[in-house]
Every structure is written in structure tokens, then in C-alpha cells.
Design an enzyme around this catalytic site. Structure first.
Site, mmCIF file in Angstrom:
data_model
loop_
_atom_site.group_PDB
_atom_site.id
_atom_site.type_symbol
_atom_site.label_atom_id
_atom_site.label_comp_id
_atom_site.label_asym_id
_atom_site.label_seq_id
_atom_site.Cartn_x
_atom_site.Cartn_y
_atom_site.Cartn_z
ATOM 1 N N HIS A 434 0.825 -1.204 0.000
ATOM 2 C CA HIS A 434 0.000 0.000 0.000
ATOM 3 C C HIS A 434 0.864 1.260 0.000
ATOM 4 O O HIS A 434 0.655 2.180 -0.800
ATOM 5 C CB HIS A 434 -0.932 -0.018 1.222
ATOM 6 C CG HIS A 434 -1.805 1.196 1.327
ATOM 7 N ND1 HIS A 434 -1.425 2.322 2.011
ATOM 8 C CD2 HIS A 434 -3.027 1.455 0.813
ATOM 9 C CE1 HIS A 434 -2.376 3.232 1.925
ATOM 10 N NE2 HIS A 434 -3.367 2.728 1.210
ATOM 11 N N GLU A 712 -5.779 -11.008 -13.352
ATOM 12 C CA GLU A 712 -4.827 -10.985 -12.237
ATOM 13 C C GLU A 712 -4.796 -12.302 -11.478
ATOM 14 O O GLU A 712 -4.126 -12.403 -10.451
ATOM 15 C CB GLU A 712 -5.147 -9.829 -11.284
ATOM 16 C CG GLU A 712 -6.599 -9.751 -10.881
ATOM 17 C CD GLU A 712 -6.943 -8.455 -10.172
ATOM 18 O OE1 GLU A 712 -6.084 -7.924 -9.446
ATOM 19 O OE2 GLU A 712 -8.070 -7.966 -10.351
ATOM 20 N N GLY A 733 -3.171 -7.361 -14.564
ATOM 21 C CA GLY A 733 -2.704 -6.801 -13.298
ATOM 22 C C GLY A 733 -1.541 -7.631 -12.798
ATOM 23 O O GLY A 733 -1.720 -8.589 -12.041
ATOM 24 N N THR A 734 -0.348 -7.288 -13.224
ATOM 25 C CA THR A 734 0.806 -8.171 -12.982
ATOM 26 C C THR A 734 1.249 -8.193 -11.529
ATOM 27 O O THR A 734 1.992 -9.095 -11.131
ATOM 28 C CB THR A 734 1.990 -7.778 -13.885
ATOM 29 O OG1 THR A 734 2.286 -6.392 -13.689
ATOM 30 C CG2 THR A 734 1.644 -8.033 -15.343
ATOM 31 N N ASP A 736 -0.781 -8.618 -8.792
ATOM 32 C CA ASP A 736 -1.476 -9.768 -8.218
ATOM 33 C C ASP A 736 -1.179 -11.049 -8.991
ATOM 34 O O ASP A 736 -1.084 -12.133 -8.389
ATOM 35 C CB ASP A 736 -2.990 -9.519 -8.200
ATOM 36 C CG ASP A 736 -3.455 -8.964 -6.853
ATOM 37 O OD1 ASP A 736 -2.929 -9.420 -5.824
ATOM 38 O OD2 ASP A 736 -4.323 -8.088 -6.837
ATOM 39 N N CYS A 799 -1.480 -3.180 -16.531
ATOM 40 C CA CYS A 799 -1.636 -2.058 -15.605
ATOM 41 C C CYS A 799 -0.883 -2.274 -14.302
ATOM 42 O O CYS A 799 -0.993 -1.468 -13.382
ATOM 43 C CB CYS A 799 -3.108 -1.782 -15.329
ATOM 44 S SG CYS A 799 -4.019 -3.187 -14.652
#
Length: 843
Positions: A434, A712, A733-734, A736, A799
Site C-alpha cells: 500500500h 490478475e 494486473g501483474t 497480483d 496495468c
């Protein structure tokens, strides 16, 4: 037995500088230095007069007759006599091998100095000539390596004497213990010097040095005899210069100038005078360096001598690692001059250079004290006072005080504090954590996974590496290296330039991949558009529910009855509509991919166990998950709360209607996250369509949009053909996908496991930093192939943050994607890397 073959008959035993290549000789005979001098002469540049004894005939220079021939030729070329006090000149003997090699014997300067002329030469040079130091170097080398003087005898003789007395002591030792006295004849000195250099090269130490470099034991030496003109102190000397100012990148000689005779030993850093002290100025040096840049196609570095106001080059080489600004301006200048093609200029600049120019960098001196080190999660550098809580960071920042937020990890509730801080340091989490993601989006330096740092909030301290700091103490964060230092360190500000804009414009003409940005707010979008993004490839709607907006989504998740649920849903829709309007205005007429809510539930639930009422507390307990990253998130949450995605899509479509009435027409792409089952996608698409129908009923406008799936999970990649039957686009979504393919928790393994794995050679880099071509890459390639087998024109992008990593882009480009998307500050890096990837494919 047949006699050993001698040197090739067609190779002369001495070759004047500038004639070697004419005679068909290359570096294998001329040596690196001789070949270089030949090229400088061919360019018409001023060079020191001299000659080369080729590799195959260098040993002949140890013969006095051959050495005399060399001395006579150099005197003829230079128009001066060695050792004379009338227009004086000395000789320098320089070795070089056929290939660049470390461990070469040192140059022997000042051949031709004798007992008789030493004082006169020193007087001609003037004050502080240091001629005795140079001569001492020559005498010691020849004594040990050519006249068999015991080094211990020399050390004993020099133990208690300094200056000119050292020369006298050395000559006495040679006379007493050497195989011959040191001669006055320049030819005899040159022959001994040649014997000394070749003997040192053939010594066990020399052979060990060659073996360490993987060079053959019998690698030969060429010997180069250079004229060394002697002139007055005020108008003579030597120096080193590079062609570019490292701070500005301008074509401007940069280096140092030294009075007197050049010594063999390297000049100490900081010694000497600036080039502005050159007696004749820097104009001639500037012209020479400009010519060399166009020849070498690189920032040039020269060593030179200045004698009686005349410049003579001793060497010229390309600078391997010029400063970022120097390398960039050179590439643009050479292309504008027509020396290289624009495509070559694009290929010549490392993407890392772009990052260094766009982010502040530390001015390190070597005396800094390191507090801790972690993962380089977001580039840049900043200093500030330590704050150990989000609340304290906000308080300090509100007073205009620079702050560094230090935390175990960050949550959505900490985002306002993170954005207000100059930098963030966390003890947990990795490159996809995060804190890392938010910091990159906000353009803040971040160091994550600093496991050596202990934070004690109760005592208000942080400890690491034997140091304990208190909240309010100053630290400096280097997001490029992952280091945190004690105190304030000078920071060089970001230096974007017209040359960078120019190069990136050329890159746009070369690349085939589109470049979008991962942006969640209007501010981030505006930054990305200024940096050349062609649209938004990922808007993470959960990032819009941060700070003051966090209670909105929390109320929706914790609603205990239908009334509370409807009220929370309406508040969510209203809040998102406002955010979407600002976002769409910022993106303009470009495409924007909006990912509907995806974050794990635990990111939205209170972390301090404080709830509005007992019912919220009960609901929160029900929603707690053992493994939230693989739990109720993404499309799964939407299928259990079937108005959620409808409400988000309605807010997006209503915002689009509003901004189109202002003359702005963004291209909407709605993305469904965490799909693993094709029917999940079908149901979620139905929710989006219901929102479009509702907006059309309310506004009379049918909003055009595409709807697609985020890939993902490994299962989604394997079933890409089934997803493509329903989707207008797929976006990988690489972050995840890497986590699930490896089975690595992206928040836990980087600072602990992956560091060990990389150290043991199990991995070459973190797969969260550089795209894994074997496992994850195989899944992406298979997904692309299967998706296009069903729908050849389907739009495909990436992304994950790999979309802003240059090595990853080189691996991704051949797979056939339409675009990559990355955080705003990495957009220029992606533009350049995508152009270089296109050039690599065309090569």
C-alpha cells in the site's frame, strides 16, 4: 632446431603516430594507445608528437641502437633536442596492450634528465616544478626492473631524505649496487626504460594480473615514445578534461589543470586548478572536445599537455558513465547535428537517466551516517522530521514542517498523512505494498520493508544500526537506493529539461506500445498528462475512498439493514460522481480505464477497533478474514452486493454526461477486477449495463463505453479466450498475477525471503520489481494468444507497475500488448523504454 621466427618483416620497429593505420596496423600491433593516437592524428587534432614500437617488435627497443633511432625520430618530429636547455624536451615511455587491461606498468616520464641538466630544467620550469619527484619515479623503476637494484636498498637510502636529496640518494644506490650506472645518454635511458616496463609486464605479478582479467599470459605490449616539451610554469602544464559540464550537461570543458611536469602517479582529487586557469583559455580545448564527441559519439575525456601555450593530447576516451544530464544533452546535440539518427539518440539514453532527472537526488559526500536500509519502493529523496503516527505527520505538515512518516505499514486511512509527508518509511511491505503504490502515485520517495528498523510508538523512538532517534529528529530518505540517513543531506532538485522533452518526443515516434498511467485522482492525472501519458490505464476506485471519504465505503460495508445500506450506497454514488467529474476533466478526450472496487475488505475496516456502534462492531467481526488478499474482494464482493458496481458505474456514467456538456469526451473503459470464472464477468457486466440504462433514462444520453476484465489470477489467464467472448478489453494486473503465480505474498516476502533468494542466486531480481518472463510471462503470452484467437482486435494492456520498469517493458513488448500503464512519474521512463523495445525488435 629451426630458429624462432622473428617479428613480421613488413612491420617497422618504430611507427610515428598517425602512420600505423596507413600501414595496415591495428590495435593488435599498435596497442590501444597507439591506435588511439593514430585516430586523433587522422581527425586533425593536436596531439603529442611520438611513435610506437609495435607489439611484435617492442622488445627491440631495449637495444640502444633501436632506442637511438627512436630518439632521433622523435626529435625530428618535435623539432627539439632531448635534454637540451635550449627549447628543451624530455621523453615519456607509455605502455599499452592490444586490448584494454588493468595492471599495466606505469608510464615513465622525464627520460632525458641528467645530473648535468636537472637544475637547469627545473629553473626553466620555474617555481615548484616537482621535476625531482618525476625523476625519482623514473629512477626507482629503472633501478629495480632494469638494473637489478634491491628494493630494500632503495627504501633504506630514501628513508631519511626528501626532495632533491632523494634523486642524489637514488643515483648513489644505482652506482653502488646496480648492474650499470644510470646513463646520461637519452637513448640508453630509453632502452633501460623499455627493459623495465617489459620486465615488469613479464613478471609473476604481471601474469597474475592478466589471469585475473581472463587475458592470455603471452599478451604483448606496445611501447610508445612521446615528446614531453618543457616550458615555463606560467604557460605550461597538464590536465584532464571531459567535454560536458556534469551539472548542466552543456558542451563545456570540465576538469583540472596542473602546473609543471606530469607525474606518473594519478593526480589526487581536488588537486590542481580549474580549467579556467589555462594560460590560453579553453577555446582550443572546447573545439577539440566537440570534434571528439562527434567522432566517439560519446562524452569525451582527454588528458592533455600545454607547453608554451600549445595544446597536445595525450589520450582521448569515451566516458563510460556520464552524468544523466550530460548524456542526455549529448544525445540530443549529436542528433540535431546529424551525427547520429534520432533513433540512435533514443537508444543511447538509459531509462534510469530519465528517472534521475525527474526525481530529486541526494548530493552524497561519503560521510553520511546510515540509519537503515530497505526496499527502494519509490524514487526521489527528501529530508524531514520523524513522525510516528499519521495524526502527528498531519499536524507537523499543517505547520509547514517537512515530515517523514515512519510506520510499520500504511492503510487507506493513512493516505492523507502520506501525501502530506515528504517521504515515507515502513518496516513491513514490499514494492507492491500500500505505501509503495500510494507513494509512487503521489511522487513521494519511499523505503519499504526496512526490517532492521524498530518503531516504538509508546516511547516515541525508532532504532536501527546502533542508533536511537526520537520523534521530531531529522532524517533523510533516498528512495532510489532504499537507504535512510541520519540528519539532513543536501538534495539536488529534479531537473527536467527541454532536451528531455525533445528526446521523449522522438521516442514517441519510435515506439509501438501505447503508454498510459495508473492515476486515481485529478491531481495525479494532470501530472501524468504533463509527462506524456496517453490516457489512464488504471483508475483504482478504492483509492478514492481515502481520508475523509473512508467512512463512506466503510458505512456501506458495515450497513446492518436495508435502509442503512441504501443510504450508504447513495452517499457512495454521490462521492464517486464528484471524483469522476474531476478525473474526466483532467484526462480530457483520452481513454480512461476505471477499475471497479477491488481492495481487500481489511483495508477499509477500522484498525484501531473503534466503531460507531455495537452493530458495526458485530458486522466487522463477521467480515474479518484470515487471508483477505484471496478473500471477499473484487468481483466477488460485487456479486454479494449486487448494487455496488451498478452504483459505481452509474456515478461514472453520470459524470461523463456532465463533462461532455463541457465539450470533453473521454473514452470510458469499465474494468471488472479479480475475475476467475467467466460467469463472474457476465454477471458483473450485467450490473454495468443496468447502470448505463438507468443513466440513459435519467439524462436521455446513451453513454458509450467498453467493458472488460482485469486478468490478475492464473485461472483468468488460462481462460482468456472465454473471457474475450464477453470482454471488449483485457488488462493484466501483474502485481497480483505475480503474487498468485509464485504463491508469494507481496506484502511479506520481499524484505525477508526475496533478499535471501536473490543473494543465493535463486532469483536475479524481485519478480514484483522486474517482470518474470518464464512463469508469469508464459501465462500472459498464453492469455494473449487465446484471447486473440477468439477476438483478434481485442484491446490488451498491462496495468501492473511492471509497466513502468524498463527491463520489464523490454520483456513485455514482444508479447503483442497494445499499451502499458504505470504510475505518473514513471510515464517518461515507459515512453523511452517502449521506444527502445521497438528498436530492439526491429534490429
Amino acid at each position: 632446431m629451426p630458429a624462432p621466427s622473428g617479428p613480421p618483416a613488413h612491420i617497422a620497429r618504430i611507427v610515428p603516430f598517425g602512420q600505423g593505420r596507413v600501414r595496415g596496423l591495428g590495435p593488435e600491433e599498435l596497442g590501444v594507445h597507439g591506435d588511439q593516437m593514430d585516430r586523433l592524428v587522422a581527425l586533425g587534432l593536436p596531439t603529442v608528437r611520438g611513435l610506437t614500437a609495435p607489439v611484435s617488435r617492442a622488445r627491440e627497443l631495449t637495444d640502444v641502437a633501436a632506442a637511438r633511432e627512436a630518439v632521433d625520430l622523435v626529435e625530428e618530429l618535435a623539432g627539439r633536442e632531448v635534454g637540451s636547455l635550449d627549447r628543451p624536451m624530455l621523453l615519456r615511455l607509455v605502455p599499452s596492450a592490444a586490448v584494454p587491461a588493468a595492471g599495466l606498468p606505469p608510464d615513465l616520464p622525464a627520460l632525458g634528465v641528467t645530473r648535468a641538466n636537472a637544475a637547469g630544467l627545473a629553473a626553466l620550469i620555474g617555481r615548484d616544478s616537482r621535476l625531482h619527484e618525476v625523476w625519482t619515479t623514473v629512477l626507482r623503476s629503472i633501478a629495480v626492473d632494469a638494473l637489478d637494484v634491491d628494493p630494500d636498498d632503495i627504501d633504506d637510502a630514501l628513508a631519511d631524505v626528501t626532495g632533491q636529496a632523494q634523486v642524489t640518494a637514488l643515483l648513489d644506490v644505482i652506482d653502488r649496487t646496480g648492474t650499470a650506472p644510470f646513463p646520461d645518454d637519452p637513448a640508453e635511458q630509453l632502452a633501460l626504460a623499455a627493459r623495465a616496463l617489459l620486465g615488469r609486464w613479464d613478471s609473476p605479478r604481471g601474469r597474475r594480473a592478466r589471469r585475473a582479467q581472463g587475458l592470455p599470459d603471452d599478451l604483448g605490449l606496445a611501447l610508445h615514445v612521446q615528446a614531453l616539451h618543457i616550458g615555463p610554469w606560467e604557460r605550461s602544464g597538464h590536465g584532464t578534461a571531459s567535454s560536458r559540464n556534469p551539472d548542466t550537461g552543456a558542451l563545456e570543458p570540465h576538469g583540472t589543470f596542473h602546473r609543471g611536469v606530469r607525474r606518473s602517479a594519478p593526480t589526487l582529487p581536488g588537486d590542481g586548478e580549474p580549467l579556467s586557469a589555462l594560460p590560453e583559455g579553453t577555446d582550443l580545448l572546447r573545439h577539440t572536445l566537440a570534434t571528439l564527441e562527434h567522432h566517439l559519439r560519446a562524452v569525451a575525456q582527454v588528458t592533455f599537455e600545454l607547453r608554451d601555450g600549445k595544446l597536445a593530447l595525450l589520450s582521448a576516451v569515451p566516458v563510460d558513465h556520464p552524468s544523466p544530464r550530460a548524456g542526455l544533452r549529448l544525445a540530443v546535440d549529436l542528433a540535431n547535428a546529424g551525427t547520429i539518427e534520432r533513433s540512435a539518440a533514443v537508444r543511447s539514453v538509459r531509462p534510469a537517466v530519465v528517472s534521475e532527472l525527474l526525481h530529486p537526488q541526494l548530493r552524497l559526500t561519503g560521510g553520511e551516517v546510515e540509519l537503515t536500509q530497505g526496499l527502494a519502493a519509490s524514487p526521489g529523496a527528501a529530508s524531514g522530521l520523524l513522525a510516528l503516527t499519521a495524526q502527528r505527520a498531519l499536524e507537523l505538515a499543517a505547520g509547514g514542517v517537512p515530515v517523514v512518516l515512519a510506520s510499520t505499514e500504511t492503510t487507506p486511512g493513512d493516505v492523507p498523512a502520506l501525501v502530506a509527508s515528504q517521504a515515507v518509511v515502513t518496516t513491513a511491505g514490499g514494492l507492491a505494498s500500500h505505501a509503495a503504490v500510494v507513494a509512487r502515485g503521489a511522487g513521494k520517495p519511499a523505503v519499504c520493508g526496512a526490517t532492521g528498523l524498530t518503531i516504538d510508538r509508546a516511547r516515541g523512538t525508532v532504532s536501527a544500526n546502533g542508533h536511537t532517534l526520537h520523534e521530531g529528529d531529522e532524517v533523510t530518505v533516498d528512495g532510489r537506493s532504499g537507504r535512510v540517513y541520519l540528519g539532513r543531506i543536501d538534495v539536488r532538485p529534479a531537473e527536467p529539461s527541454a532536451e528531455l522533452d525533445c528526446l521523449l518526443t522522438w521516442a514517441d515516434g519510435e515506439r509501438q506500445l501505447g503508454v498510459r498511467t495508473n492515476a486515481d485522482t485529478a491531481r495525479e492525472t494532470e501530472v501524468a498528462m504533463r509527462l506524456g501519458a496517453e490516457g489512464i490505464g488504471l483508475c483504482r476506485t478504492e483509492h478514492q475512498f481515502l481520508g475523509d471519504r473512508l467512512p463512506v465505503v466503510r458505512s456501506f460495508l458495515l450497513a446492518s439493514d436495508d435502509r442503512a445500506h441504501r443510504e450508504a450506497l447513495q452517499a457512495l454514488t454521490d462521492a464517486q460522481r464528484e471524483d469522476f467529474e474531476a478525473l474526466l476533466r483532467a484526462v480530457g478526450d483520452r481513454p480512461v480505464t476505471v477499475r471497479l472496487l477491488d481492495a481487500p475488505l481489511h483495508e477499509f475496516l477500522p484498525h484501531d477497533e473503534v466503531y460507531e456502534d455495537e452493530e458495526h462492531a458485530r458486522r466487522a467481526v463477521e467480515l474479518r478474514e484470515v487471508n483477505p488478499m484471496l478473500g471477499l474482494r473484487g468481483v466477488r464482493l460485487a456479486l454479494l452486493n449486487d448494487e455496488l458496481y451498478t452504483a459505481q458505474a452509474e456515478a461514472l456514467f453520470s459524470a461523463w454526461v456532465t463533462v461532455t456538456r463541457e465539450g470533453i469526451t473521454p473514452g470510458l473503459e469499465v474494468m471488472i477486477p479479480l475475475v476467475s470464472i467467466p460467469q463472474e464477468l457476465v454477471l458483473a457486466i450485467g450490473q454495468v449495463h443496468r447502470a448505463a440504462d438507468r443513466v440513459e433514462r435519467l439524462t436521455g444520453v446513451r453513454v458509450p463505453y467498453l467493458v472488460g476484465s482485469m486478468v490478475e489470477t492464473p485461472r483468468a489467464a488460462l481462460m482468456a479466450d472465454r473471457l474475450a467472448e464477453h470482454a471488449d478489453f483485457l488488462s493484466f494486473g501483474t502485481n497480483d498475477l505475480t503474487q498468485m503465480t509464485f504463491g508469494f505474498s507481496r506484502d511479506d516476502v520481499e524484505s525477508r525471503l526475496l533478499t535471501h533468494y536473490i543473494g543465493e542466486g535463486l532469483l536475479t531480481a524481485s519478480p514484483f520489481a522486474e517482470f518474470d518472463p518464464d512463469g508469469v510471462g508464459a501465462l500472459v503470452a498464453l492469455a494473449i494468444e487465446r484471447a486473440r484467437s477468439v477476438k483478434p482486435g481485442i484491446k490488451l494492456g498491462i496495468c501492473g507497475e511492471h509497466g513502468g520498469d524498463a527491463p520489464s517493458i523490454l520483456r513485455l513488448a514482444p508479447l503483442g500488448l497494445d499499451y502499458v500503464s504505470c504510475s505518473p512519474q514513471r510515464v517518461p521512463i515507459a515512453r523511452l523504454a517502449a521506444a527502445q523495445a521497438a528498436g530492439k525488435e526491429d534490429a
